[in-house]
Structure formats: C-alpha cells, structure tokens
Motif scaffolding. Structure first.
Motif, PDB file in Angstrom:
ATOM      1  N   ARG A  81       2.304   4.706 -14.100  1.00 18.62           N
ATOM      2  CA  ARG A  81       2.687   4.659 -13.074  1.00 18.62           C
ATOM      3  C   ARG A  81       3.032   5.804 -12.204  1.00 18.62           C
ATOM      4  O   ARG A  81       2.960   5.720 -11.082  1.00 18.62           O
ATOM      5  N   LEU A  87       1.789  -0.796 -10.384  1.00 18.47           N
ATOM      6  CA  LEU A  87       0.499  -1.726 -10.878  1.00 18.47           C
ATOM      7  C   LEU A  87       0.134  -2.442  -9.728  1.00 18.47           C
ATOM      8  O   LEU A  87       1.167  -3.365  -9.233  1.00 18.47           O
ATOM      9  N   ARG A 118      -1.462  -8.723 -13.051  1.00 20.56           N
ATOM     10  CA  ARG A 118      -0.616  -7.548 -13.005  1.00 20.56           C
ATOM     11  C   ARG A 118       0.278  -7.263 -14.123  1.00 20.56           C
ATOM     12  O   ARG A 118       0.373  -6.376 -14.997  1.00 20.56           O
ATOM     13  N   ALA A 122       0.975  -5.012 -17.063  1.00 25.87           N
ATOM     14  CA  ALA A 122       2.178  -4.440 -17.454  1.00 25.87           C
ATOM     15  C   ALA A 122       2.830  -4.625 -18.761  1.00 25.87           C
ATOM     16  O   ALA A 122       3.391  -3.682 -19.438  1.00 25.87           O
TER      17      ALA A 122
END
Lengths: 153, 153
Positions: A81, A87, A118, A122
């Motif tokens: 990130r 993301l 997503r 993650a």
DNA sequence: ATAATTCCTACTAAAATACAAGGAATTGAT
DNA sequence: ATCAATTCCTTGTATTTTAGTAGGAATTAT
C-alpha cells in the motif's frame, strides 16, 4: 490485474532487509545486486518506505537501511500500500474512498463484487508478514550472498 | 492493483445482457447509454467476448447481442480473463505460465505469496456468475431503461 | 581526505489505456 | 427497392502510467 514493479520490488527489498534484521544496516547496492534491481530505482522505492516509517536509513560509508520493526510485525499489505496506494480493483471501491463516490451505486451490482475482490486480496496481504516471507514451507530461507563484504586488510 | 476498464466495462455489459436474457438481442447502443460507456469502445470489448463464444451477435436492424449460455453458467472469471488475459499479480505467477519461467524461483519467497494473491482473486472471480451479479443481497435488480424502445406508429 | 553511502529532484523512453474514426456488411421495416 | 439500424473490422491517437536514468548534494566510517 497486476501489481506494478514498485510493489513487487519493494516487497523483495523488504524481505532482504528482514533476512538481515538486527545485523546492522544493509546497503541498497547489496540488495540491488542480489535481487537484480536497478539501484537508483530501488532508492526511489525505499525512499517511500522510509517516509512512511517502515525503514530507517543510516547515511555515510557502511550505512544502509534497517527495518524499524520486527519482521513479524510488518505486513506485505503495509509495504504494498505504501508503494502502490490503496487497494482498488476499481476506483469506486478503492480502500478509503468516500461513499457516494459513484452516483450509480444504488443500482450497481458489480460494486459489491469488486469489493469482494478487494477484500480477498487485502486479507492475503494483511495476514502475511515479512517473517512469513522469509520462509518457504515454514523453513527459513538461507540468506544468499547477503551481509557486508569483508573489507580488505 | 487494478483491473482495467476493459474488464470492468465488459463485465457491466455482460450483466446488462444477463438482465435481458431470453428477451431477444440487445443493441450495444442501449447498453452504452444505460451504462454510460462509449459505444465504439464497447464494440471492441464485445468483439472479444464474441470471439471467445460468450455472446453472439445478430446483425442488421433490430439486431444486437445475446448471451450464448444461461447467466448462471457464465462466470465473472470467464469475462474478465477474456478481456484482460490470465490473472497475474506478477508475470512469474500468471495463470498458465510455464514452470521455470523465472530462474530465481528456487530461492524466491515472494512467489508463493503472489500465487496466493492470484488464487484468492481467482476464487472470487470463478465462483461469481452473471446470475449472481444480477442481484444485490439476493434480490434481483430491476432492469432500468433496458428493453427495446417503442417504434413510433 | 576519500570512498561509500543515503537523500533529493528532474527528466525520459516505451508501453498500456481508453478511446475516436471511418467504413463495409447485413438485415428488418416501410 | 430503399433506408435506417445495427454488427463487424481496422487503423490511428492523445493521455497516462511504468520503469526506469541521470546528476548531484549531504553525510559518515576509515
């Protein structure tokens, strides 16, 4: 669907630093060579990681970089990130985006879908630490050709 | 980490076709308008989907496109892969890539990680069908402004 | 003093993205 | 038979992103 070389190279650099954790600073020249990444490109990537506080630099001869925390406490998600931003398989479902970003959202059936994509990414990124990434099948990977070169007498 | 507009627009177009499944061909002009996508761009995307056999076109006036299979049998994965190629968070872990692609793989600890990322995305993409994408919270979404315009008497 | 190193900024070639444009072929409706 | 609507096909292109390169200033161990 791809991650850019920023995230991928940056992660590899962080893994290299994790492998040398608590052995003093490691220079980017070493990492650039062992990981086969351009030095000046790597400098730019690590600069970002330094600004967010994941590594600290030691200037001058025999300087280099060190993690600011134990490899078990730094996640791939933090690294990626920092280098690639939130993301976001699609803009409207970027992490941290304001609700109401997209006016079609009340009727958009694909939004929940992209959110799922997503979140599943993650989850993998956030559960994986640098310590995890120093192992293969639970075995600690040997550090190849890392460590300061001997100085000639 | 993002999907391009090819995949995202293409999926939305396919959802629109799914909503009109078994009601005769739907023209791209209608979809372009209701989904706010450029017509000529949409033409190029649908052309790819036609070549892989997911839709069929009917030429001429009152022509358009139809799914070649029930929405419950077409997955988001099929649509997205057709338009964007194999899932590949990094080149070395692209779906279908030959083993031995990357010479550093015996020592690369990040490869299994990126494979996990790829697989978790694939799982979401492959389990989600167009039929699923026609619903929100299990409720079938009403078809707004789709359906052939009335011809003037 | 010198060499090694971080730190900072600006520039750039190549690729990918997201279209636009134009036209040929086909078909339903009049 | 004509016309309008539509798919189908190819080529071009402005903008953005990517993946760096280049150059130099500041700092520090030896």
């Amino acid at each position: 669907m791809k991650f850019s070389s920023k995230g991928r190279y940056g992660l590899r650099a962080m893994i290299a630093l994790a492998q040398g954790y608590h052995k003093g600073p490691i220079s980017l020249a070493e990492i650039a060579e062992s990981e086969d990444i351009s030095l000046s490109y790597l400098e730019q990537l690590i600069a970002v990681l330094r600004r967010v506080g994941l590594v600290e630099g030691t200037r001058g001869a025999r300087g280099g970089y060190q993690l600011t925390a134990d490899p078990a406490l730094i996640t791939a998600g933090q690294v990626v990130r920092a280098l690639e931003g939130p993301l976001a398989p699609a803009e409207c479902v970027a992490e941290g985006v304001k609700p109401g970003f997209c006016r079609r959202q009340t009727i958009c059936t694909s939004k929940p879908f992209w959110e799922q994509v997503r979140d599943s990414v993650a989850q993998v990124l956030d559960k994986t630490t640098l310590a995890d990434l120093c192992t293969i099948n639970g075995l600690k990977v040997r550090q190849m050709s890392l460590g300061r070169k001997k100085v000639e007498a």
